[in-house]
Design an enzyme around this catalytic site. Structure first.
Site, PDB file in Angstrom:
ATOM      1  CE  LYS A 173      -1.602   2.260   3.073  1.00 54.85           C
ATOM      2  NZ  LYS A 173      -2.184   3.742   2.597  1.00 54.85           N
ATOM      3  N   GLY A 226       7.408   4.986   7.529  1.00 57.45           N
ATOM      4  CA  GLY A 226       6.368   6.225   7.630  1.00 57.45           C
ATOM      5  C   GLY A 226       6.576   6.763   9.155  1.00 57.45           C
ATOM      6  CB  THR A 230       1.982   5.116  12.004  1.00 56.13           C
ATOM      7  OG1 THR A 230       1.864   6.984  11.805  1.00 56.13           O
ATOM      8  CG2 THR A 230       1.276   4.385  10.925  1.00 56.13           C
ATOM      9  CD  GLU A 248      14.009   1.555   8.104  1.00 58.82           C
ATOM     10  OE1 GLU A 248      14.703   2.596   8.507  1.00 58.82           O
ATOM     11  OE2 GLU A 248      14.634   0.094   7.830  1.00 58.82           O
ATOM     12  CB  CYS A 282      13.025  10.555   6.771  1.00 58.93           C
ATOM     13  SG  CYS A 282      13.831   9.111   5.941  1.00 58.93           S
ATOM     14  CD  GLU A 383       9.625  13.234  11.163  1.00 59.84           C
ATOM     15  OE1 GLU A 383       8.753  12.565  11.855  1.00 59.84           O
ATOM     16  OE2 GLU A 383      10.354  13.316  10.312  1.00 59.84           O
TER      17      GLU A 383
HETATM   18  P1  NAD Z   1       2.119   8.115   8.198  1.00 55.48           P
HETATM   19  O1  NAD Z   1       2.914   7.594   9.393  1.00 55.48           O
HETATM   20  O2  NAD Z   1       0.659   8.758   8.452  1.00 55.48           O
HETATM   21  O3  NAD Z   1       1.924   6.836   6.821  1.00 55.48           O
HETATM   22  C1  NAD Z   1       2.782   5.941   6.385  1.00 55.48           C
HETATM   23  C2  NAD Z   1       1.884   5.206   5.641  1.00 55.48           C
HETATM   24  O4  NAD Z   1       1.180   4.236   6.881  1.00 55.48           O
HETATM   25  C3  NAD Z   1       1.051   5.499   5.032  1.00 55.48           C
HETATM   26  O5  NAD Z   1       0.715   4.718   3.463  1.00 55.48           O
HETATM   27  C4  NAD Z   1      -0.041   5.409   5.605  1.00 55.48           C
HETATM   28  O6  NAD Z   1      -1.053   5.519   4.951  1.00 55.48           O
HETATM   29  C5  NAD Z   1      -0.176   4.631   6.672  1.00 55.48           C
HETATM   30  N1  NAD Z   1      -0.889   4.024   7.149  1.00 55.48           N
HETATM   31  C6  NAD Z   1      -1.328   5.194   8.093  1.00 55.48           C
HETATM   32  N2  NAD Z   1      -1.839   4.821   9.472  1.00 55.48           N
HETATM   33  C7  NAD Z   1      -1.467   3.809   9.595  1.00 55.48           C
HETATM   34  C8  NAD Z   1      -2.226   2.287  10.483  1.00 55.48           C
HETATM   35  N3  NAD Z   1      -2.411   2.151  11.431  1.00 55.48           N
HETATM   36  N4  NAD Z   1      -2.173   0.942   9.940  1.00 55.48           N
HETATM   37  C9  NAD Z   1      -1.670   0.732   8.634  1.00 55.48           C
HETATM   38  N5  NAD Z   1      -1.152   1.766   7.977  1.00 55.48           N
HETATM   39  C10 NAD Z   1      -0.824   2.412   8.704  1.00 55.48           C
HETATM   40  O7  NAD Z   1       3.465   8.640   7.666  1.00 55.48           O
HETATM   41  P2  NAD Z   1       3.234  10.225   6.749  1.00 55.48           P
HETATM   42  O8  NAD Z   1       3.029  10.902   7.170  1.00 55.48           O
HETATM   43  O9  NAD Z   1       3.460   9.280   4.855  1.00 55.48           O
HETATM   44  O10 NAD Z   1       5.480  10.153   6.099  1.00 55.48           O
HETATM   45  C11 NAD Z   1       5.709  11.200   7.201  1.00 55.48           C
HETATM   46  C12 NAD Z   1       6.919  10.063   8.266  1.00 55.48           C
HETATM   47  O11 NAD Z   1       7.389   9.357   7.908  1.00 55.48           O
HETATM   48  C13 NAD Z   1       8.220  10.807   9.163  1.00 55.48           C
HETATM   49  O12 NAD Z   1       7.494  10.960  10.136  1.00 55.48           O
HETATM   50  C14 NAD Z   1       9.048  10.530   8.669  1.00 55.48           C
HETATM   51  O13 NAD Z   1      10.003  10.902   9.061  1.00 55.48           O
HETATM   52  C15 NAD Z   1       8.678   9.437   7.736  1.00 55.48           C
HETATM   53  N6  NAD Z   1       9.825   8.784   6.757  1.00 55.48           N
HETATM   54  C16 NAD Z   1      10.652   7.603   7.697  1.00 55.48           C
HETATM   55  C17 NAD Z   1      11.465   7.340   6.520  1.00 55.48           C
HETATM   56  C18 NAD Z   1      12.512   6.460   6.919  1.00 55.48           C
HETATM   57  O14 NAD Z   1      13.559   5.706   6.339  1.00 55.48           O
HETATM   58  N7  NAD Z   1      12.698   5.945   8.614  1.00 55.48           N
HETATM   59  C19 NAD Z   1      11.028   7.871   5.405  1.00 55.48           C
HETATM   60  C20 NAD Z   1      10.281   8.574   4.806  1.00 55.48           C
HETATM   61  C21 NAD Z   1       9.204   9.014   5.544  1.00 55.48           C
END
Ligand code: NAD
Length: 479
Positions: A173, A226, A230, A248, A282, A383
């Site tokens: 997804k 993400g 989450t 991650e 990130c 963040e």
């Molecule tokens: P998010 O956690 O809101 O969403 C990430 C993904 O998870 C999306 O596809 C979302 O639909 C899904 N999701 C959300 N809630 C869920 C749940 N309860 N169960 C299953 N799936 C769920 O994050 P975002 O706003 O899309 O991304 C930004 C975040 O991602 C920032 O915190 C950033 O630091 C992090 N990030 C980390 C890395 C890394 O490699 N460590 C890389 C890129 C982004």
């Protein structure tokens, strides 16, 4: 434009016929709909993956490798189309999508297509016991891959490529905010000859579609990138089901600048590490600590350089700073401007939402530098994931290290110095999964990638990813 799920090699509408609007950040227009997939759609994706697993897991390494490399070549052949889609969907400058996002997505498939041919396991001769042990690394079965919006296809494929290279079948997804390139990937996979059901892509909200993947009893491993909160919710559901988990998560990375660095290189790179992709990476260095003796010089040079960045429509090749990804994200970024007034920070440049002629409803925000005096302030501890960085002086190495580590996150850190002994001390003591010395975001896909503390659990990249996507079984033979 109607984006559909990709299940068993076919594009299909959601069973409920329920849709979510997809917005273009550059102008705020709705330009498409994506499926609001339910548990039933995820179940169909799972069944397709489960059915495909027997054959795919028995497909030769050479054949899997050939298909992955073909996907990579097709992505390269479609570079412009994919880059335009990514830029439109995410708001990132087209130049970035063309030089970073899409080439890296292609590299992910090529890299794991090659890596799987070199992936081997151990054998242990138990001398004196007439026995030999060997280790099998077998595909897990059906795995779930969930990715965020900031580097959409780049991070989506960073999970999918090793998962399928290792012989698993996938229910994936992408973020509901940036679904477009994942949708286009389906076509490419079919054209490359990836058998039906090996990769299934379902679209929808995290709390519903994503949740259905996490709680599916037979999806045995989850690779998630993400936000930290989450990740915590996912771990709560997955841990009692004993799923393999790779998380991650968020970061708030320090960029530590010593007076003995190569100044011009540092300054150029620091502008990039602060504001590339509107600060929505990130790995961005959002807390900049500068040795006191060069603090004032750095402050004026950095502000001057950041003021020169061109904010504009993402499709304009001259644009340095495009649009933020969504209205809720823009509002989150703006909220930090307001509350910092109470915490004693000073805005040195930026700080305002702006409008671009002809695109008045786009989500544009100036690159912003705050001078702060206290590492405990929310600006330094939370963040933001947008175009806001803080600068602050430090006295000596210990002071820099203490502030860099005094945070719940531990994804990456950057250090600028030409002192070798200090390089080694800092590399060893920084609490981060990745340390860059005199560079930023220089990636070699063989290296382990991931964070410590609230930035995650597990490592992606190279053989680490192939180990994650395989189950290890030891066989002991007595002879
Ligand atoms: P998010 O956690 O809101 O969403 C990430 C993904 O998870 C999306 O596809 C979302 O639909 C899904 N999701 C959300 N809630 C869920 C749940 N309860 N169960 C299953 N799936 C769920 O994050 P975002 O706003 O899309 O991304 C930004 C975040 O991602 C920032 O915190 C950033 O630091 C992090 N990030 C980390 C890395 C890394 O490699 N460590 C890389 C890129 C982004």
């Amino acid at each position: 434009m109607e984006i559909q799920n990709y299940i068993n090699g076919k594009f299909v509408k959601p069973i409920s016929n329920d849709w979510i609007d997809n917005y273009c950040p550059a102008d705020g227009e709705i330009y498409g709909q994506i499926p609001n997939s339910s548990t039933a759609d995820v179940e169909n994706a799972y069944k397709a993956a489960e059915t495909a697993f027997n054959d795919w897991s028995q497909t030769s390494i050479e054949e899997r490798s050939r298909i992955l490399i073909k996907i990579s070549e097709l992505l390269e052949a479609n570079l412009d189309r994919f880059a335009e889609a990514e830029s439109k969907d995410n708001g990132k400058p087209i130049g970035l999508a063309k030089t970073i996002d899409i080439p890296r997505a292609a590299s992910n498939f090529r890299f794991f297509g090659n890596a799987i041919t070199q992936f081997s396991s151990e054998s242990h001769e138990s001398v004196g016991q007439d026995a030999v042990n060997f280790t099998l690394r077998q595909p897990i079965g059906v795995v779930g891959c969930i990715s965020p919006w900031n580097l959409p296809l780049y991070l989506f494929t960073w999970k999918i490529a090793p998962a399928i290279a290792a012989g698993n079948c996938v229910v994936a997804k992408p973020s509901e905010i940036t679904p477009l390139t994942a949708f286009l990937l389906g076509e490419i996979c079919t054209e490359a000859g990836l058998p039906n059901g090996v990769l299934n892509i379902v679209h929808g909200f995290g709390k519903t579609t994503g949740h259905a993947i996490i709680e599916h009893p037979n999806i045995k491993a989850i690779s998630f990138t993400g936000g930290t909160s989450t990740g915590a919710q996912i771990a709560k559901i997955a841990a009692p089901m004993f799923k393999k988990l790779s998380l991650e998560l968020g970061g708030k990375n320090p960029n530590i600048i010593f007076a003995d660095c190569d100044y011009d290189d540092m300054l150029r790179t620091t502008v990039r590490s602060s504001f590339a992709n509107q600060g929505q990476i990130c790995l961005c260095g959002s807390r900049i600590f500068i040795e006191k003796s060069i603090y004032n010089k750095f402050k004026s040079d950095f502000v001057e350089k950041v003021k020169q960045l061109k904010i504009g429509h993402p499709s304009n090749p001259d644009t340095d700073i495009g649009a933020l990804v969504s209205i809720p994200h823009l509002e989150k970024v703006k909220s930090y401007i307001n509350f910092e007034n109470d915490e004693g920070g000073t805005i040195l440049c930026g700080g305002k939402q702006i409008t671009i002629n002809g695109y008045e409803n786009g989500y544009y925000f100036e690159p912003t530098i705050f001078e702060v005096t206290n590492n405990e302030c929310r600006l330094n501890q939370e963040e933001i994931f947008g175009p806001i960085v803080t600068i602050m002086p430090f006295d000596d190495e210990d002071n820099a290290l203490q502030m860099a580590n005094d945070i719940k996150y531990g994804l990456s850190a950057t250090v600028w110095t030409n002192n070798l002994k200090r390089t080694m001390r800092m590399s060893s003591k920084l609490q981060a999964g990745i340390v860059w010395i005199n560079t930023w975001m220089l990636r070699d896909l063989r290296t382990p990638f991931g964070g410590v503390k609230a930035s995650g659990v597990g490592r992606e990249g190279g053989f680490e990813a192939l180990r994650f996507f395989t189950e290890t079984k030891n066989v002991c033979i007595k002879y």
